[in-house]
Motif scaffolding. Sequence first.
Motif, PDB file in Angstrom:
ATOM      1  N   GLN A 148       0.847  -1.185   0.000  1.00 29.32           N
ATOM      2  CA  GLN A 148       0.000   0.000   0.000  1.00 29.32           C
ATOM      3  C   GLN A 148       0.882   1.234   0.000  1.00 29.32           C
ATOM      4  OE1 GLN A 148      -2.542  -0.344   3.408  1.00 29.32           O
ATOM      5  NE2 GLN A 148      -4.190  -1.139   2.156  1.00 29.32           N
ATOM      6  N   THR A 149       0.465   2.211  -0.752  1.00 25.06           N
ATOM      7  CA  THR A 149       1.157   3.493  -0.748  1.00 25.06           C
ATOM      8  C   THR A 149       0.182   4.557  -0.270  1.00 25.06           C
ATOM      9  OG1 THR A 149       0.586   3.883  -3.049  1.00 25.06           O
ATOM     10  CG2 THR A 149       2.718   2.872  -2.631  1.00 25.06           C
TER      11      THR A 149
ATOM     12  N   SER B 187       1.497  11.589   2.222  1.00 24.57           N
ATOM     13  CA  SER B 187       1.040  11.444   0.840  1.00 24.57           C
ATOM     14  C   SER B 187       2.193  10.974  -0.028  1.00 24.57           C
ATOM     15  CB  SER B 187       0.481  12.778   0.327  1.00 24.57           C
ATOM     16  OG  SER B 187       1.448  13.796   0.437  1.00 24.57           O
ATOM     17  N   SER B 188       1.878  10.551  -1.235  1.00 25.98           N
ATOM     18  CA  SER B 188       2.922  10.072  -2.137  1.00 25.98           C
ATOM     19  C   SER B 188       2.677  10.608  -3.538  1.00 25.98           C
ATOM     20  CB  SER B 188       2.944   8.541  -2.160  1.00 25.98           C
ATOM     21  OG  SER B 188       1.758   8.050  -2.741  1.00 25.98           O
TER      22      SER B 188
ATOM     23  N   VAL C 139       7.472   9.950  -0.961  1.00 26.66           N
ATOM     24  CA  VAL C 139       6.509  10.016   0.133  1.00 26.66           C
ATOM     25  C   VAL C 139       6.758  11.331   0.866  1.00 26.66           C
ATOM     26  CG1 VAL C 139       5.745   8.979   2.295  1.00 26.66           C
ATOM     27  CG2 VAL C 139       6.382   7.521   0.381  1.00 26.66           C
ATOM     28  N   PHE C 140       5.676  12.089   1.103  1.00 27.14           N
ATOM     29  CA  PHE C 140       5.756  13.396   1.749  1.00 27.14           C
ATOM     30  C   PHE C 140       5.158  13.300   3.148  1.00 27.14           C
ATOM     31  CE2 PHE C 140       5.612  14.084  -2.781  1.00 27.14           C
ATOM     32  CZ  PHE C 140       6.657  14.964  -2.973  1.00 27.14           C
ATOM     33  N   LEU C 141       5.903  13.790   4.129  1.00 29.78           N
ATOM     34  CA  LEU C 141       5.449  13.831   5.514  1.00 29.78           C
ATOM     35  C   LEU C 141       5.249  15.291   5.885  1.00 29.78           C
ATOM     36  CD1 LEU C 141       8.048  11.327   6.979  1.00 29.78           C
ATOM     37  CD2 LEU C 141       5.735  10.832   6.191  1.00 29.78           C
TER      38      LEU C 141
END
Length: 66
Positions: A8-9, A44-45, A54-56
């Motif tokens: 899962q992404t 999010s990715s 991937v963004f945090l």
Amino acid sequence: METATATQTPPGPKGNLVFRPPVDIRNKTHFFIQWMADNYGDISSARGGPFNFVFLSKPEYIEHMF
């Protein structure tokens, strides 16, 4: 014998950011990261060329990674 399972992404925009960026990523990176958080959540990715990113968005998540 083990079978491969789908990974899962995090949610994110469809397609490749190289071809259709939602904002000027190169010059306005902070707007892009804010746009990702507003539209897809704190994690999010996105796909950029052959890479997945991937963004945090929360400092707590970033601290946890380090």
